[in-house]
Design an enzyme around this catalytic site. Structure first.
Site, PDB file in Angstrom:
ATOM      1  N   THR A   1       0.263  -1.266   0.103  1.00 59.94           N
ATOM      2  CA  THR A   1       0.061  -0.486   0.056  1.00 59.94           C
ATOM      3  C   THR A   1       1.185   1.538   0.092  1.00 59.94           C
ATOM      4  OG1 THR A   1      -1.420  -1.163   1.187  1.00 59.94           O
ATOM      5  CG2 THR A   1      -1.632   1.653   0.895  1.00 59.94           C
TER       6      THR A   1
ATOM      7  N   THR B   1      -6.675  -8.292   3.233  1.00 57.78           N
ATOM      8  CA  THR B   1      -6.192  -7.743   1.681  1.00 57.78           C
ATOM      9  C   THR B   1      -3.922  -7.472   2.512  1.00 57.78           C
ATOM     10  OG1 THR B   1      -6.595  -5.512   2.116  1.00 57.78           O
ATOM     11  CG2 THR B   1      -8.534  -6.930   0.760  1.00 57.78           C
ATOM     12  N   LEU B   2      -4.033  -7.813   3.787  1.00 58.17           N
ATOM     13  CA  LEU B   2      -2.275  -7.343   4.136  1.00 58.17           C
ATOM     14  C   LEU B   2      -1.904  -6.812   3.373  1.00 58.17           C
ATOM     15  CD1 LEU B   2      -2.280 -10.958   2.643  1.00 58.17           C
ATOM     16  CD2 LEU B   2      -2.867 -10.658   4.858  1.00 58.17           C
ATOM     17  N   CYS B   3      -2.070  -5.377   3.279  1.00 57.14           N
ATOM     18  CA  CYS B   3      -1.958  -4.170   3.165  1.00 57.14           C
ATOM     19  C   CYS B   3      -1.314  -4.003   1.737  1.00 57.14           C
ATOM     20  CB  CYS B   3      -0.234  -3.454   3.680  1.00 57.14           C
ATOM     21  SG  CYS B   3      -1.006  -2.746   5.477  1.00 57.14           S
ATOM     22  N   ASN B   4      -1.549  -4.889   0.607  1.00 54.46           N
ATOM     23  CA  ASN B   4      -1.722  -5.046  -0.876  1.00 54.46           C
ATOM     24  C   ASN B   4      -2.671  -5.383  -1.251  1.00 54.46           C
ATOM     25  OD1 ASN B   4      -0.415  -5.985  -3.073  1.00 54.46           O
ATOM     26  ND2 ASN B   4       1.382  -7.689  -1.821  1.00 54.46           N
TER      27      ASN B   4
END
Length: 828
Positions: free
Chosen positions: A135, A400-403
């Site tokens: 992100t 969303t795993l910062c992705n």
């Protein structure tokens, strides 16, 4: 299988090159792992005990002053910082002749430094980034005045590189990509940096930014080839060592000129500043000197020295860590991929792109991304898996795993899909697990230097125990009795009011009729505790001691009396007036400006906050959390029953079918069919989802039988925090024929002599909060573990039923009492 590997000794690659066996290292260096399995090393790895001991000795032995002074202590600090900077460069084989290292808070801060500098250049910059970017890399696009592009495949990047023009002029270009996806561990081609430089030559204005934060956690980064290295490399040291909380920007000196146009300057970055007649300043020369604004976090930098020493002593090299973690990841991947349901369907669906090659260090890191599926192909909710894993002391990551780009790409979501989901209420970190029949997030398991085979075995065993279906699910059927006279009735066994959200219950005394409103039982969840910093309502999941805050409603005196902890002669009591307009509110000091926003279960709620220091001190001292009491405003209409429950209640509003004599199927669940018309949902105060929660004593008994069959301790009914507990009024000859879970078939029910009508809105989805003992505040793994095996509906774990007073009952008495007869109604 894994246990056999452990017993045979260390296989090739397993802790190879470590100072000693990994289990011995863990026992001595990582006592925090004694009762937990940690599998979120991509978030942060763990610090060794000897690292903290070494750092502590360093601080208590040496005097470190502010490095901007000339005193002896300050010069000692400056010398150490310079030495550690050089040591950190050498850790990545970066020649200080060609590279400089800037200490920053984290990788994100380093990215922002680069983007800010290019933004300030004469023509701004164009920005390109890979879809697998974190992100923070994506966020840099907002500063790119000349436009931006997301490359959705490696092939797109290759094609873009092939058309780069060495003679182009105008705005600078910055291409950013992760060395390793923090989502699934896929490693991207590092050759791109050198190829871009070859295409654009040294005089061009096309730069590369490498996000190495995920890669360097478990793998060496070699910057020895200056021509192939990125212009800017960002990373976080806590990803490698666990501590300190420190990041770095490694700058290829030939690209350092982009910072010359930087306007802001802070203390320590200038040689002279004029402030009066002439506004002028002279910047320092080196890259790190002009970028490290103000006083450095010198204690954290000094801690990095201990971290480098400790890591080398324990693990030898990053190459050893890479071999060890990739071996574990391969083992875990193979074990999970082999899991099958009774019908042969796979349990685990991976998001690893092409088949991951863990043997190739350039292709795959020790991160697994996946979701779980039922035997019928249904998706198991990520939030439910993470909650249950937490109960079983397994630390994983979901969402969303910062992705955002990588996750959306793997899940098949378009931008239009995501915007639609956002409009429907989906937010980062919430529990909307499945929308439009597809997952909204991913489960992630990641390994680190101190992971071992028992971690692998623990997670595989967890999935096998709770998510591998060994036989088809069969619902038991309670036979209808031939003699209707033997049929059991139901009655109200107990009534509980929870005046302060997530705190203890007030049990309504026997023989006392209690008012019930559209919002639920009178005074239920009318107050809450709010964090004085964030404004969020506190809950037992985070603060289990809230169970020991016990309110008592004294209607005769018109007060809410609150006691904390166990009874004692010195125990203090707080009294709050039940009357909003009472003059006593002046002393308890209801906030003069009346309202402030707070967050309750994701909703923005306006609450009235008690500003009295006595009130806030009473709760803050007991919980050791800065908080105060708040009350739901009168006549507020800001909260309603959850939409998913309300749509189910519409059916009950129109259909009133057969009463209790109808045979039913406990253990099965009615299909909730929403109607086309949608009347206004029932209002709620500070409850999570609905006005009333009902459970059955028979269901609690059956659940406890299952728990005790596993040699575990039975749980009290109060862990479910129900407002109404109903019990079966069984004739003597049917004493052993309770009908557990029959309430799952209820569509509506009446209570009391006036037959006050209630609609059943749906089943109550449970979380790990039911594991908190309401008498002691202690956490356990039951009943959630057993519920996960016996009470799962799709991706939800359910127990109890949500209810609300039915429409059109204003003309009758709205009271209930312990002992009232309960008459359920069932659908056709």
């Amino acid at each position: 299988m894994t246990e056999a590997i452990i017993n045979e000794g260390s296989p090739l690659g397993y802790s190879q090159g470590y100072s000693e066996d990994i289990d011995a290292i863990r026992q001595r260096e990582y006592p925090m792992l004694s009762d937990t399995t940690y599998l979120d090393h991509a978030g942060t790895t763990l610090y060794a005990k000897s690292l903290i001991d070494s750092f502590s000795r360093d601080l208590t032995t040496n005097l470190f002053g502010n490095p901007h002074s000339l005193s002896a202590s300050s010069q000692r600090t400056t010398q150490r910082v310079d030495d550690i900077r050089l040591r950190a460069l050498r850790f990545f084989n970066a020649d200080p002749e060609h590279f400089d290292l800037v200490f920053v808070a984290n990788a994100t801060s380093a990215i922002k430094l680069v983007a800010d500098a290019l933004r300030d250049s004469a023509h701004g910059f164009w920005y390109g980034y890979h879809v697998d970017a974190h992100t923070s890399l994506v966020g840099a696009r907002e500063l790119a005045q000349a436009g931006s592009r997301c490359f959705t495949t490696d092939e797109e990047v290759e094609a873009w590189i092939a058309q780069l023009d060495a003679d182009r002029t105008g705005a600078a270009q910055l291409f950013a990509f992760p060395a390793q996806s923090n989502m699934n561990g896929r490693r991207l081609p590092l050759r791109w940096c050198g190829r871009i430089r070859d295409r654009t030559k040294e005089t061009a204005t096309t730069y590369t930014l490498l996000d190495a934060a995920s890669l360097v956690a478990t793998s060496p980064l070699d910057l020895s080839d200056v021509s192939a290295a990125s212009d800017f490399t960002v990373l976080s040291f806590y990803k490698i060592f666990g501590f300190p909380d420190l990041g770095a920007l490694i700058v290829r000196k030939s690209a350092g000129h982009i910072f010359a146009q930087r306007r802001f300057f802070g203390g320590g970055t200038v040689d002279m500043v004029l402030t009066q007649d002439t506004q002028w300043h002279a910047k320092k020369r080196s890259v790190h000197e002009i970028l490290e604004d103000g006083t450095l976090p010198f204690h954290n930098i000094i801690a990095l020295d201990s971290a480098l020493d400790t890591h080398a002593r324990l693990y030898g090299s990053m190459g050893n860590v890479s071999t060890h973690t990739r071996f574990l990841a391969r083992t875990l991947y193979d074990r999970l991929a082999a899991l099958r349901h009774f019908n042969g369907e796979r349990v685990v669906h991976f998001y690893m792109g092409r088949s991951p090659d863990f043997a190739d260090a350039s292709a795959q890191g020790p991160i697994l991304a996946f979701n779980l599926r039922s035997s019928q192909g249904g998706w198991i909710g990520k939030s439910e898996v993470e909650r249950l894993a937490s109960v079983k002391s397994l630390q994983i990551r979901s969402g969303t795993l910062c992705n955002p780009g990588g996750t959306a790409s793997q899940l098949g979501w378009s931008g239009a899909d995501m915007l639609r989901h956002f409009s429907a209420g989906l937010r980062c970190g919430d529990d909307h697990d499945v929308m439009d029949g597809r997952p909204t997030g991913i489960l992630r398991v990641s390994l680190g230097a101190m992971s071992n085979l028992r971690d692998v075995e623990a997670f595989v065993a967890f999935v096998e125990e709770f998510y591998v279906e060994k036989t088809p699910n069969v619902c038991s059927v309670v036979p209808s009795a031939a003699d209707d006279s033997l049929q059991a009735g139901f009655y109200v066994e107990s009534l509980a009011v929870y005046p302060i959200k997530s705190c203890g219950a007030f049990k309504v005394p026997d023989g006392q009729r209690w008012e019930i409103r559209r919002e639920g039982l009178a005074w239920d969840r009318e107050w809450c505790l709010v964090h004085q910093g964030t404004g969020a309502a506190l809950n037992q999941k985070r603060y289990p001691r809230m169970a020991l805050i016990r309110p008592h409603i004294d209607l005769a005196r018109g007060v809410l009396r609150v006691v904390c902890g166990e009874a004692s002669s010195e125990q203090k009591t707080l009294e709050i007036s039940l009357r909003r307009e009472d003059a006593s509110l002046v002393t308890t000091s209801l906030c003069q400006n009346a309202a402030k926003p707070s967050t309750v279960c994701g909703d923005q709620v306006v609450v009235q906050v008690y500003s009295s220091t006595a009130v806030s001190s009473f709760f803050s001292t007991f919980l050791d959390v800065p908080c105060t009491l708040a009350r739901f405003p009168p006549q507020s209409t800001t909260r309603y029953t959850r939409r998913s429950l309300h749509s189910r209640s519409s059916t009950a509003a129109l259909r009133r079918q057969r009463p209790v004599e109808e045979s039913s199927m406990p253990g099965s669940f009615p299909s909730d069919t929403p109607l086309s018309r949608t009347p206004e949902p029932p209002p709620i105060l500070l409850a999570n989802e609905s006005p009333i929660l009902l459970i059955s004593r028979s269901s609690v008994n059956r659940l406890n039988e299952t728990i005790k069959a596993s040699a575990k301790k039975a749980v009290a009914a109060d862990v479910f925090r129900a407002n109404i507990v109903v019990a079966e009024n069984l004739p003597h000859q049917l004493a052993n024929t309770e009908r557990p879970y029959i309430e799952d078939r209820w569509e509506s029910f009446t209570v009391g002599p006036d037959r006050l009508q209630f609609d059943v809105l749906g089943s109550c989805q449970r979380c790990q909060m039911v594991c908190i003992d309401q008498c002691s505040g202690e956490r356990r793994d039951e009943p959630f573990s057993t519920l996960a095996k016996t009470r799962k509906v799709g991706s939800q774990i359910v127990f109890g039923r949500h209810a609300a007073v039915a429409d059109g009952v204003d003309g009758i008495s709205r009271t209930v009492m312990v002992g009232d007869v309960v008459r359920p109604w069932y659908p056709e």
